[in-house]
Design a protein around this motif. Sequence first.
Motif, PDB file in Angstrom:
ATOM      1  N   HIS A  13     -28.088  98.110 -13.276  1.00  0.00           N
ATOM      2  CA  HIS A  13     -27.065  97.054 -13.189  1.00  0.00           C
ATOM      3  C   HIS A  13     -27.605  95.792 -12.518  1.00  0.00           C
ATOM      4  O   HIS A  13     -26.845  95.039 -11.915  1.00  0.00           O
ATOM      5  N   LEU A  73     -25.714  92.375 -12.579  1.00  0.00           N
ATOM      6  CA  LEU A  73     -24.288  92.312 -12.240  1.00  0.00           C
ATOM      7  C   LEU A  73     -24.095  91.992 -10.760  1.00  0.00           C
ATOM      8  O   LEU A  73     -24.966  92.261  -9.932  1.00  0.00           O
ATOM      9  N   PRO A 113     -18.103  99.482 -14.080  1.00  0.00           N
ATOM     10  CA  PRO A 113     -18.637  98.141 -13.786  1.00  0.00           C
ATOM     11  C   PRO A 113     -17.564  97.063 -13.649  1.00  0.00           C
ATOM     12  O   PRO A 113     -17.795  96.044 -12.996  1.00  0.00           O
ATOM     13  N   GLY A 151     -21.811 100.570 -10.818  1.00  0.00           N
ATOM     14  CA  GLY A 151     -22.017  99.198 -11.273  1.00  0.00           C
ATOM     15  C   GLY A 151     -20.888  98.239 -10.967  1.00  0.00           C
ATOM     16  O   GLY A 151     -20.861  97.117 -11.487  1.00  0.00           O
TER      17      GLY A 151
END
Length: 598
Positions: free
Chosen positions: A46, A49, A235, A262
């Motif tokens: 990830h 992000l 996420p 995430g």
Amino acid sequence: MGLFSYLGREFFYLKELLRVTREVGWIKPDSETLTPDHLEDIVDRHSGLPVFITETGDISYAEYDAYANRVAHWALGQGLKPGDTVALFLTNRWEYIALWYGLSKVGVVSALVNYQLRGASLAHCLSISGASTVILEDELKDAFDSACDEIGCEMAPWYLDRTAAPEGAGDFDEAIAGQPADRPSREHRAHLRARDACLKMYTSGTTGMPKAAPLAHTRVMYYLNIFSAGCNAGPGDRMFMVLPLYHSTGGLCGVGCAISRGGALIVRKKFSASLFWDEVQRYRATLFMYVGELCRFLLSTPPNPAEDDHDIRCIIGNGLRPDIWVEFQKRFAIPRIMEFYGATEGNVGLVNLDSRPGAIGRIPPWLEWRFNVALAAFDYETEQPVRGPDGFCRKAEPGEVGEAIGRIDPNDTRFRFEGYQNKEETAKKILRDVFETGDAWFRTGDLMKRDKAGYFYFVDRVGDTFRWRSENVSTNEVAEAIGRFPGVQQANVYGVEVQGYPGRAGMAALVVAPDFDLAGLRAHIHEALPAYARPVFIRLQQETDTTGTFKFRKVDLVKQGYDPKTVKDPLWFDDDEKGYIALKPALFTAINDGTKRL
């Protein structure tokens, strides 16, 4: 409950428990996979992000890892070795998590110290940490100095946020600015296993000085993953974090809900009831962690338009009392409440997966064999589990109050008990030869009851329950009853000794709204509680003394008792004929010389 409803509930529990179990089944004591390995894998998946959302901008997973790498290289440059300890004395900030993550990359253990401590209590925590180095913030310098005055501190201090470090101290920001951002060689931790210590956390200190509890990598990874699995985080989730990061509920369980899958963590410096919903709305939070009286604080605030326009889908925590559960969930339109029970160092864990009001968890009877939890029948006089003629304990029946205990199994991540640094304190928490010769169980010190469907309900802490008029009084149940009366914002119930009487008389320290109806409260208490459970004394406070995780402190209140010469707050005595009357020195004397009977 009808057959189809019953089958639906049991199928839901089986499905959820299997899913959660799969998420943490890979965590093994002998594994070479450590917390930093797990976190590096998450970062790699990830990296682009945002992982932290702050007032000044977002921090990506890649930036988080780079900062942690600089911390690791700094630690190597300081000559720190695997197994050494560094104390972290910081308020909530995203770097806090990156600091212990970075130190763990080279096998260094972080001791997470309560930033609200001062003087002797802070000196105690620093002393038992075993740390030679402390990383702290500029704003906590005076507190740190107060501890050093107590113990003649020999720790090497390194400061964040200082333009000029004090004489003899290091400037941490400057020191890591020149460190490489690449990952240090895994060789620095290659000899470690998941059973080894990753962090040191402290018990809350509600009944005395905090105890240091080493947390193995197994425990840390378990906490980081179990609740993200339970709420099915992803996420797109944003965890709103106002709980202190030095405690496992916020610093591991809540952090894990965000970063293990995430998502992002919205780090707030501290809890503000008046700003809470505005900030939840502003940062588009989808989850938040609660603990203790936080929900009651929110419920006592005036209505706010933001509370009706938010994205919260699930809240996770412990201590949401049954007396406000339904009202809280309805007012703030919370789809799911995932109440859980656990202790930082303990091996007993329960989770309420279906939001049943008041329950701290459930173990379906047909799944008991998969868990290590039992309720041992309890003797209130000795404050020990009851032993029968054969020397073994008896399991409490459904509806019967017992002490929650957890079978210790060093080979199962869930059921291990690493203990405290102090061996004597560790021994006090282990109950041996409980149901069979040679077994060992962790004593939670918490009294609970369980219904026939397997739902567990918290009753009280061992030691908080007291005897009055030959009956057992649960401080928690009395506090819940009092808390249902309008205007009661906080209720802290405990027992106090009264000369000439066996047991302890009930006393309630209350924080109430302006224009509070004291006579109405008495009528409510007399209707809601049996005579033996009604508080004899009432103390009205401006605010209650709580730990950093909103747990009530009772030790000083019990010591101060009901003496108006000692207690400066207004005191009231429940007189059978006159109702609540002000407790003045003359009445105090009359109670203690037997002139005034209770």
